[in-house]
Design a protein around this motif. Structure first.
Motif, short mmCIF file in Angstrom:
data_model
loop_
_atom_site.label_atom_id
_atom_site.label_comp_id
_atom_site.label_asym_id
_atom_site.label_seq_id
_atom_site.Cartn_x
_atom_site.Cartn_y
_atom_site.Cartn_z
N LEU A 254 0.13 -0.83 -3.22
CA LEU A 254 1.42 -0.18 -2.41
C LEU A 254 2.10 -0.52 -1.63
N GLY A 255 3.93 -0.42 -0.99
CA GLY A 255 4.21 -0.85 -0.03
C GLY A 255 4.05 -0.87 0.80
N PRO A 256 4.58 -1.80 2.12
CA PRO A 256 4.18 -2.15 3.39
C PRO A 256 4.11 -0.61 4.41
N GLN A 257 5.12 0.14 3.98
CA GLN A 257 5.01 0.85 5.41
C GLN A 257 4.08 2.32 4.70
N ALA A 258 3.62 1.88 3.58
CA ALA A 258 2.24 3.38 2.83
C ALA A 258 0.83 2.72 3.25
N PHE B 297 12.14 3.99 3.76
CA PHE B 297 12.27 2.92 2.96
C PHE B 297 12.37 3.53 1.73
N GLY B 298 12.14 4.86 1.44
CA GLY B 298 11.95 4.68 0.26
C GLY B 298 10.71 4.47 -0.42
N GLU B 299 9.32 4.68 0.21
CA GLU B 299 8.43 3.52 -0.98
C GLU B 299 7.47 5.13 -1.12
N ASN B 300 6.74 4.98 -2.19
CA ASN B 300 5.71 5.78 -2.85
C ASN B 300 4.30 5.92 -1.57
N PHE B 301 4.11 6.90 -1.70
CA PHE B 301 2.68 7.60 -0.71
C PHE B 301 1.47 7.22 -1.46
N LEU B 302 1.52 8.09 -2.62
CA LEU B 302 0.41 6.73 -3.53
C LEU B 302 0.32 6.04 -4.31
N PRO B 303 -0.54 5.43 -4.65
CA PRO B 303 -0.83 4.60 -5.61
C PRO B 303 -1.20 5.05 -7.38
N GLU B 304 -0.95 4.07 -7.90
CA GLU B 304 -1.40 3.69 -9.61
C GLU B 304 -2.51 4.75 -9.98
N LYS B 305 -3.49 3.64 -9.25
CA LYS B 305 -4.68 3.53 -9.36
C LYS B 305 -5.51 3.79 -7.40
N LEU B 306 -6.87 4.67 -8.18
CA LEU B 306 -7.27 4.78 -6.76
C LEU B 306 -7.70 3.77 -6.32
N SER B 307 -8.30 2.49 -6.65
CA SER B 307 -8.01 1.51 -5.91
C SER B 307 -7.62 0.90 -5.48
#
Length: 300
Positions: A41-45, A207-217
């Protein structure tokens, strides 16, 4: 006045000091957690999910401990929440551009400066020993930050971003102290976190970051930050702040960069030089002097 009545404020303050120390040690792991979570994840997320995971836990704690809904928020807790979210957002950003020790040192200068703000706005005049402790603390923090080698990963751009976070953390401490006048520690942290969720979401989008990671981990690090750092660490700090002078609290929180630098020594190949180790020791001495030089005024 009986001796029991006179020692009660002292006991409350020492309990507050111990809470602040425990909170500072806990949040010393925050930059470490962030570095480990940046692959997902990005730092803001990461900051947003930290608040989001902490909020339901805090809601349950308020209902269980207080046996009622939290009292109506005051303007100071809302301002403190905004300041904290901005502080963490820019601190997280700076940690991606400079070393852990540099970013943490600069941000924690705001904790020292808040003592002067408390003197100006809250009329909390520090004891003479506090000024000497601040000089030692700044000197120690400077050595901890600037005494490293080039391999430490310092960046002028990252350091400038950390300055914005330092200004925000001063506002956070000052407003949190004012918020505690009508709210208890749990209620304050609950409202702080609710505001932080909102501001954190805005910063993720800005900041244009994604809220969700690609994996649940990818939620593992934010979950750790939410429970251990936010609920436990910030909970201890907010609660301890209620019975500790703001100036003293600001110096005590400087234990955090000592912890962060020590932990990152091996994890991120940011070894401490002799000068940095000496700086860390100076900070610990400053914390001891700041508290020792303060006396609780008797209650009439």
């Amino acid at each position: 006045m009986t001796s029991t009545e006179m020692t009660a404020p002292v006991r409350r303050e020492w309990l507050g000091v111990l809470m602040l120390v425990g909170g500072a040690v806990a949040i010393g792991f925050a930059p470490i957690g962030l570095r480990l979570g940046l692959d997902d994840l990005g730092p803001q997320a990461i900051a947003f999910w930290r608040y989001t995971f902490a909020l339901p836990v805090l809601t349950a704690l308020v209902l269980l401990v207080e046996r009622r809904a939290p009292r109506k928020p005051n303007i100071y807790v809302i301002l403190a929440g905004i300041c904290f979210a901005v502080d963490i957002g820019f601190w997280h950003w700076s940690l991606t551009l400079t070393s852990v020790s540099n970013a943490t040192f600069i941000v924690n200068l705001g904790n020292v400066c808040v003592g002067f703000l408390a003197w100006l706005f809250l009329k909390e005049r520090p004891a003479p020993m506090w000024f000497f402790a601040v000089i030692l603390a700044i000197g120690g923090a400077s050595a901890l930050s600037l005494g490293g080698t080039a391999e430490g990963g310092a960046s002028f751009v990252g350091d400038r971003i950390a300055i914005i976070a330092a200004i925000s953390v001063s506002g956070y401490f000052l407003c949190s102290k004012l918020a505690r006048r009508t709210l208890n520690g749990l209620e304050t942290l609950f409202w702080l976190t609710l505001v932080e969720v909102i501001v954190g979401a805005i910063m993720v989008m800005a900041f244009g970051e994604n809220f969700l990671p690609e994996k649940l981990s990818g939620f593992a690090v934010p979950l750790f930050l939410g429970i251990v750092i936010h609920v436990v660490g910030q909970g201890l700090i907010i609660t301890g702040l209620g019975s500790t002078p703001t100036s003293i609290a600001g110096v005590i929180i400087l234990i955090q960069p000592v912890m962060a630098a020590a932990i990152s020594w091996h994890l991120f190949q940011e070894p401490l030089t002799t000068l940095q180790a000496g700086g860390g020791m100076l900070i610990l001495v400053a914390v001891w002097l700041a508290q020792r030089g303060h006396k609780v005024d008797p209650i009439d």
